[in-house]
Motif scaffolding. Structure first.
Motif, mmCIF file in Angstrom:
data_model
loop_
_atom_site.group_PDB
_atom_site.id
_atom_site.type_symbol
_atom_site.label_atom_id
_atom_site.label_comp_id
_atom_site.label_asym_id
_atom_site.label_seq_id
_atom_site.Cartn_x
_atom_site.Cartn_y
_atom_site.Cartn_z
ATOM 1 N N GLU A 21 0.841 -1.188 0.000
ATOM 2 C CA GLU A 21 0.000 0.000 0.000
ATOM 3 C C GLU A 21 0.882 1.245 0.000
ATOM 4 O O GLU A 21 1.558 1.537 0.983
ATOM 5 C CB GLU A 21 -0.906 -0.010 1.240
ATOM 6 N N PRO A 22 0.902 1.979 -1.112
ATOM 7 C CA PRO A 22 1.785 3.151 -1.192
ATOM 8 C C PRO A 22 1.355 4.268 -0.262
ATOM 9 O O PRO A 22 0.208 4.325 0.197
ATOM 10 C CB PRO A 22 1.683 3.565 -2.659
ATOM 11 N N ILE A 23 2.291 5.162 -0.010
ATOM 12 C CA ILE A 23 2.102 6.262 0.926
ATOM 13 C C ILE A 23 2.279 7.594 0.203
ATOM 14 O O ILE A 23 3.162 7.739 -0.644
ATOM 15 C CB ILE A 23 3.136 6.193 2.078
ATOM 16 N N CYS A 53 5.536 21.137 6.648
ATOM 17 C CA CYS A 53 5.996 20.417 5.462
ATOM 18 C C CYS A 53 6.249 21.428 4.361
ATOM 19 O O CYS A 53 5.840 22.590 4.438
ATOM 20 C CB CYS A 53 4.985 19.361 5.019
ATOM 21 N N ASP A 54 6.942 20.990 3.322
ATOM 22 C CA ASP A 54 7.222 21.830 2.151
ATOM 23 C C ASP A 54 6.821 21.182 0.839
ATOM 24 O O ASP A 54 6.785 21.853 -0.182
ATOM 25 C CB ASP A 54 8.729 22.139 2.067
ATOM 26 N N HIS A 55 6.570 19.889 0.853
ATOM 27 C CA HIS A 55 6.409 19.176 -0.416
ATOM 28 C C HIS A 55 5.501 17.970 -0.211
ATOM 29 O O HIS A 55 5.214 17.575 0.926
ATOM 30 C CB HIS A 55 7.784 18.726 -0.929
ATOM 31 N N VAL A 56 5.063 17.391 -1.319
ATOM 32 C CA VAL A 56 4.238 16.175 -1.318
ATOM 33 C C VAL A 56 4.930 15.158 -2.219
ATOM 34 O O VAL A 56 5.216 15.459 -3.385
ATOM 35 C CB VAL A 56 2.809 16.449 -1.832
ATOM 36 N N GLU A 57 5.210 13.957 -1.694
ATOM 37 C CA GLU A 57 5.943 12.955 -2.462
ATOM 38 C C GLU A 57 5.349 11.566 -2.228
ATOM 39 O O GLU A 57 4.778 11.303 -1.171
ATOM 40 C CB GLU A 57 7.426 12.954 -2.069
ATOM 41 N N PRO A 58 5.507 10.670 -3.208
ATOM 42 C CA PRO A 58 5.039 9.290 -3.028
ATOM 43 C C PRO A 58 6.132 8.391 -2.465
ATOM 44 O O PRO A 58 7.317 8.551 -2.770
ATOM 45 C CB PRO A 58 4.678 8.861 -4.449
ATOM 46 N N MET A 59 5.726 7.450 -1.641
ATOM 47 C CA MET A 59 6.614 6.414 -1.100
ATOM 48 C C MET A 59 5.960 5.079 -1.436
ATOM 49 O O MET A 59 4.808 4.842 -1.088
ATOM 50 C CB MET A 59 6.759 6.588 0.416
ATOM 51 N N PHE A 60 6.682 4.183 -2.108
ATOM 52 C CA PHE A 60 6.003 3.009 -2.652
ATOM 53 C C PHE A 60 6.799 1.721 -2.552
ATOM 54 O O PHE A 60 6.474 0.740 -3.224
ATOM 55 C CB PHE A 60 5.610 3.260 -4.110
ATOM 56 N N LEU A 83 11.608 3.273 -0.491
ATOM 57 C CA LEU A 83 11.750 3.757 -1.862
ATOM 58 C C LEU A 83 10.729 4.863 -2.084
ATOM 59 O O LEU A 83 9.537 4.673 -1.844
ATOM 60 C CB LEU A 83 11.513 2.603 -2.838
ATOM 61 N N HIS A 84 11.215 6.026 -2.533
ATOM 62 C CA HIS A 84 10.296 7.138 -2.778
ATOM 63 C C HIS A 84 10.679 7.853 -4.063
ATOM 64 O O HIS A 84 11.727 7.586 -4.669
ATOM 65 C CB HIS A 84 10.290 8.119 -1.592
ATOM 66 N N ALA A 85 9.833 8.755 -4.508
ATOM 67 C CA ALA A 85 10.107 9.603 -5.658
ATOM 68 C C ALA A 85 10.045 11.053 -5.214
ATOM 69 O O ALA A 85 9.471 11.379 -4.167
ATOM 70 C CB ALA A 85 9.110 9.329 -6.785
ATOM 71 N N SER A 86 10.641 11.944 -6.009
ATOM 72 C CA SER A 86 10.771 13.343 -5.602
ATOM 73 C C SER A 86 9.631 14.221 -6.085
ATOM 74 O O SER A 86 9.499 15.351 -5.632
ATOM 75 C CB SER A 86 12.081 13.918 -6.153
ATOM 76 N N ASP A 87 8.811 13.733 -7.015
ATOM 77 C CA ASP A 87 7.792 14.542 -7.670
ATOM 78 C C ASP A 87 8.422 15.692 -8.458
ATOM 79 O O ASP A 87 7.775 16.706 -8.714
ATOM 80 C CB ASP A 87 6.774 15.079 -6.664
ATOM 81 N N SER A 129 8.731 15.892 15.024
ATOM 82 C CA SER A 129 7.741 16.132 16.077
ATOM 83 C C SER A 129 6.327 15.836 15.605
ATOM 84 O O SER A 129 5.596 15.088 16.246
ATOM 85 C CB SER A 129 7.834 17.587 16.554
ATOM 86 N N VAL A 130 5.941 16.428 14.489
ATOM 87 C CA VAL A 130 4.600 16.219 13.934
ATOM 88 C C VAL A 130 4.719 16.168 12.420
ATOM 89 O O VAL A 130 5.211 17.109 11.797
ATOM 90 C CB VAL A 130 3.626 17.350 14.329
ATOM 91 N N THR A 131 4.276 15.096 11.819
ATOM 92 C CA THR A 131 4.285 14.993 10.369
ATOM 93 C C THR A 131 3.030 14.277 9.902
ATOM 94 O O THR A 131 2.198 13.871 10.719
ATOM 95 C CB THR A 131 5.567 14.294 9.869
ATOM 96 N N TYR A 132 2.896 14.107 8.586
ATOM 97 C CA TYR A 132 1.628 13.668 8.028
ATOM 98 C C TYR A 132 1.843 12.622 6.935
ATOM 99 O O TYR A 132 2.920 12.522 6.350
ATOM 100 C CB TYR A 132 0.870 14.865 7.435
ATOM 101 N N GLY A 133 0.815 11.867 6.652
ATOM 102 C CA GLY A 133 0.873 10.882 5.584
ATOM 103 C C GLY A 133 -0.495 10.312 5.282
ATOM 104 O O GLY A 133 -1.400 10.333 6.127
#
Length: 268
Positions: A21-23, A53-60, A83-87, A129-133
């Motif tokens: 399940e990708p992130i 945050c500064d960016h949105v990227e996929p992790m798969f 493994l992730h991509a930079s967008d 401290s606090v992050t999102y996904g």
């Protein structure tokens, strides 16, 4: 929120990645303002609970020297690699779990990351401290006890384009062809299956009958001997013990337009 969120966040990442399940994750980038896409300094709703945050990227993908089964499957090891991509480009990027987090000062794991657009997206860090996904777990399926005879193997697709026309700028959409892969690991050799295709989530059934709303249905047989199979890597759950699962590969001859979407479900 406690500094202990980073270990819990990485455990959450691994729990989904090992299931394929990708992130979608929201990292900080060296040299950026960490403003979380705020429209104004007073806009606190963009990043709830004080994160940034500064960016949105996929992790798969995830790689490990340890089994993904049993107790070790839920254990995060510092040497586990995601493994992730930079967008920003088409390159894959590999990161040990121990290097993912940093403070907003970016003087820890991201200290030597290159600042600036087109560079810092390749080696970001998440706020410790606090992050999102967001985890992409698939469309909902509701099976009752009488439906337990159904097996719903995982389906993934690849497409032959990396860019698409911007229809908001009145560019015309193009035809896209899906190469469908059905993971048949765990099925019986010779088991009969059907691949259904749907053109919208409105037509995607959450319970049987699965042919309801389908625009096409393709029958296939799980041939575990390999006669009609290909061995494909499981991007979401690769370990050194298991480099791939047997899969039925289907190049769908019916295209869909690049400004639309297509959905598949395999039923065995």
């Amino acid at each position: 929120m406690s500094m202990l969120q980073a270990p819990a966040y990485k455990a959450w990442l691994k729990s989904h990645l090992i299931r394929g399940e990708p992130i979608v994750f929201f990292p900080m980038c060296k040299g950026d303002g960490h403003d979380c896409y705020r429209s104004s300094p007073e806009d606190e709703g963009a990043c709830p609970n004080g994160g940034t945050c500064d960016h949105v990227e996929p992790m798969f993908g995830i790689f490990s020297n340890h089994s993904f089964s049993g107790a070790s499957g839920s254990q995060v090891y510092p040497e586990d690699v995601i493994l992730h991509a930079s967008d920003q480009d088409y390159m894959p990027y590999y990161r040990p779990m121990r290097t993912l987090e940093d403070s907003v000062d970016m003087e820890g794991n991201c200290k030597i990351a290159q600042p600036g657009f087109g560079r810092n997206e390749m080696y970001p860090c998440v706020d410790k401290s606090v992050t999102y996904g967001l985890a992409l777990t698939g469309l909902q399926t509701n099976l009752t006890e009488k439906d337990e005879t159904w097996t719903l193997p995982k389906v993934s697709i690849s497409i032959g384009i990396t860019e698409e026309p911007n229809v908001r700028l009145f560019q015309k959409p193009v035809k896209v062809y899906a190469n469908v892969s059905v993971d048949v690991e765990g099925l019986e050799d010779g088991q009969k299956c059907v691949l259904f295709r749907y053109n919208s989530t409105d037509n995607f059934p959450t319970s049987p009958p699965f042919d309801a709303g389908a625009e096409s249905a393709t029958e296939f047989t799980a041939d575990l001997s390999g006669a009609s199979m290909e061995i494909v890597g499981s991007l979401g759950s690769v370990s050194n013990q298991s480099l791939g699962h047997p899969a039925w590969i289907y190049p769908d001859p019916i295209p869909f337009l690049s400004n639309t979407a297509v959905y598949y479900r395999a039923v065995c």
